[in-house]
Design an enzyme around this catalytic site. Structure first.
Site, mmCIF file in Angstrom:
data_model
loop_
_atom_site.group_PDB
_atom_site.id
_atom_site.type_symbol
_atom_site.label_atom_id
_atom_site.label_comp_id
_atom_site.label_asym_id
_atom_site.label_seq_id
_atom_site.Cartn_x
_atom_site.Cartn_y
_atom_site.Cartn_z
ATOM 1 N N ILE A 120 0.612 -2.712 3.085
ATOM 2 C CA ILE A 120 0.237 -1.031 3.479
ATOM 3 C C ILE A 120 -0.899 -0.701 2.850
ATOM 4 O O ILE A 120 -1.325 -0.592 1.673
ATOM 5 C CB ILE A 120 1.172 -0.159 2.735
ATOM 6 C CG1 ILE A 120 2.982 -0.573 3.228
ATOM 7 C CG2 ILE A 120 1.007 1.127 3.307
ATOM 8 C CD1 ILE A 120 3.676 0.198 2.684
ATOM 9 N N GLY A 121 -1.858 -0.338 3.743
ATOM 10 C CA GLY A 121 -3.356 -0.102 3.520
ATOM 11 C C GLY A 121 -4.382 -1.034 4.016
ATOM 12 O O GLY A 121 -4.570 -1.733 3.261
ATOM 13 N N GLY A 123 -7.492 -0.107 4.133
ATOM 14 C CA GLY A 123 -8.686 0.121 3.506
ATOM 15 C C GLY A 123 -9.787 0.768 4.349
ATOM 16 O O GLY A 123 -10.957 0.664 4.013
ATOM 17 N N ASP A 174 2.194 7.286 9.138
ATOM 18 C CA ASP A 174 1.988 7.656 7.690
ATOM 19 C C ASP A 174 3.038 7.198 6.752
ATOM 20 O O ASP A 174 4.393 7.503 7.124
ATOM 21 C CB ASP A 174 2.209 9.453 7.707
ATOM 22 C CG ASP A 174 2.528 9.965 6.476
ATOM 23 O OD1 ASP A 174 2.372 9.418 5.274
ATOM 24 O OD2 ASP A 174 2.655 11.323 6.214
ATOM 25 N N GLN A 175 2.970 6.452 5.523
ATOM 26 C CA GLN A 175 3.977 5.995 4.944
ATOM 27 C C GLN A 175 4.965 6.790 4.036
ATOM 28 O O GLN A 175 6.050 6.445 3.839
ATOM 29 C CB GLN A 175 3.335 4.860 4.000
ATOM 30 C CG GLN A 175 2.780 5.670 2.689
ATOM 31 C CD GLN A 175 1.921 4.637 1.571
ATOM 32 O OE1 GLN A 175 0.843 4.333 1.738
ATOM 33 N NE2 GLN A 175 2.918 4.073 0.922
ATOM 34 N N ASP A 199 -0.481 -0.967 -0.898
ATOM 35 C CA ASP A 199 -2.073 -0.665 -1.291
ATOM 36 C C ASP A 199 -2.193 0.560 -0.243
ATOM 37 O O ASP A 199 -3.479 0.666 -0.041
ATOM 38 C CB ASP A 199 -3.020 -1.889 -1.475
ATOM 39 C CG ASP A 199 -4.508 -1.348 -1.740
ATOM 40 O OD1 ASP A 199 -4.333 -0.758 -2.549
ATOM 41 O OD2 ASP A 199 -5.310 -2.415 -1.451
ATOM 42 N N HIS A 202 -1.997 6.974 -2.766
ATOM 43 C CA HIS A 202 -1.466 7.140 -3.824
ATOM 44 C C HIS A 202 -0.745 8.200 -4.305
ATOM 45 O O HIS A 202 -0.061 8.289 -5.536
ATOM 46 C CB HIS A 202 -2.913 7.337 -4.911
ATOM 47 C CG HIS A 202 -3.921 6.036 -4.737
ATOM 48 N ND1 HIS A 202 -3.685 5.044 -3.987
ATOM 49 C CD2 HIS A 202 -5.226 5.807 -5.147
ATOM 50 C CE1 HIS A 202 -4.562 4.155 -4.030
ATOM 51 N NE2 HIS A 202 -5.337 4.775 -4.763
#
Length: 285
Positions: A120-121, A123, A174-175, A199, A202
Site C-alpha cells: 500500500i503506497g 509513493g 482510499d485505504q 507504506d 500515516h
C-alpha cells in the site's frame, strides 16, 4: 547441465568480485570523479553499482552457493540492492527497514518465490516521485505476483503510461474506506496475500482499518509489515475514523496488546510480532 550452470555462476561472481576490488583499489590510489571506494556510498560509480547488483542477485537467488559468502546476511543484501537504484527508496535512507525486510521478507521469498505481495503506497507524494520501492521489488522478487495500491489515481495512470508499473497489478482508492478495501479484495482475486506492506497513509485509522480488513486475508505463514509508526502519538495523524476504527486509535498501543496476548499465551492467529525502529512486522500462524 546443472553443474555447468553452477560453474558459470562461480566464474561470473569471481570476475565481478575481481573487478569490484579493482574499482576499490583504483579509487583508493587514484581517485577520480567517477570512482568511489565506499561500498555503501550513494555516489558509487555505475560500474561498481552494476557489479554489486550482479553479486547480490547471484548470492540471493543461490543462497547455498559459495557466492553467497559475498553477502553474509540478508539485511546487507536488501540494503545494497535498494541503494543500487535511483531514486533510492526511503526505506533505507530516512528509515532502516532493511532490518525487518532482510530478516523476514527475503528469506520468505526464498521459501515461496511465487508469493503474492501487496504494498500500500506507490509513493506519489514523495519528493523523488513514485515507484522507488516497485523497482526494488521487481528486482528482488522476479517470480512474485506483485500488487500495488495507491490513493492517487492520476499518479497511477501516469505511472502505467510511463511503463514503470509493468508487471505490477495496480489498485486505486482510499485505504481508510471499507468499501474500497472490499473492492481491492475482489479485484485481487480474494486477496489471499502472502505478504502485505503498509507504506501508505500515516493516519492511525488508515493503518488500522486496512489491517482489520486485510489481515484475515493473509495466508497462513504470511507476513504483514507496518511502516512509519513513529507518528502514532502525533495528533495530526489521528484525524480520521472508519466503521472499523475509532478516532483516537493508536496502532502502536494495539500492537502492544497483541504482544501482551502472545506473552500470556492467549490464543490468536498471530504467530509473532517483531518491532524495530519505526515499524513492525506480524507473522501469521
Amino acid at each position: 547441465q546443472h553443474q555447468h550452470q553452477h560453474q558459470h555462476q562461480i566464474i561470473l561472481a569471481a570476475v565481478a568480485a575481481t573487478l569490484l576490488l579493482l574499482c576499490t583499489y583504483l579509487s583508493t590510489n587514484a581517485p577520480t570523479a567517477y570512482i568511489h571506494h565506499d561500498p555503501q556510498s550513494t555516489t558509487s560509480s555505475p560500474l561498481q553499482k552494476n557489479l554489486r547488483r550482479t553479486l547480490l542477485s547471484l548470492s540471493f537467488h543461490d543462497p547455498k552457493s559459495q557466492i553467497a559468502k559475498v553477502y553474509p546476511n540478508f539485511e546487507a543484501q536488501f540494503l545494497d540492492a535498494a541503494r543500487s537504484f535511483r531514486p533510492t527508496t526511503d526505506k533505507v535512507t530516512t528509515h532502516s527497514y532493511q532490518i525487518m525486510y532482510g530478516q523476514f521478507l527475503l528469506p520468505f521469498y526464498l521459501q515461496k518465490p511465487n508469493m503474492k505481495m501487496l504494498e500500500i503506497g506507490l509513493g506519489c507524494n514523495m519528493r523523488y516521485g513514485p515507484g522507488a520501492s516497485v523497482s526494488l521489488w521487481k528486482h528482488l522478487f522476479p517470480g512474485a505476483e506483485l500488487w500495488e495500491a495507491e490513493y492517487d489515481g492520476n499518479c497511477v495512470e501516469k505511472s502505467m503510461a510511463e511503463g514503470s508499473l509493468e508487471g505490477i497489478h495496480p489498485l486505486v482508492g482510499d485505504q481508510n474506506d471499507v468499501p474500497t478495501l472490499d473492492t481491492w479484495i475482489d479485484q485481487s482475486g480474494g486477496a489471499d496475500f502472502d505478504v502485505v506492506i503498509d507504506d501508505g497513509g500515516h493516519e492511525q485509522c488508515q493503518i488500522w482499518t486496512s489491517f482489520q480488513k486485510l489481515w484475515p486475508k493473509v495466508q497462513p505463514g504470511g507476513l504483514y509489515f507496518i511502516e512509519d509508526l513513529q507518528v502514532s502519538r502525533k495528533p495530526k495523524f489521528n484525524q480520521v475514523s472508519s466503521p472499523l476504527c475509532e478516532k483516537g486509535t493508536n496502532v502502536v498501543d494495539n500492537l502492544k496488546d497483541m504482544i501482551d496476548d502472545l506473552a500470556h499465551d492467549v490464543m490468536t492467529d498471530i504467530k509473532f510480532v517483531f518491532c524495530q525502529r519505526e515499524s513492525c512486522v506480524l507473522g501469521k500462524k
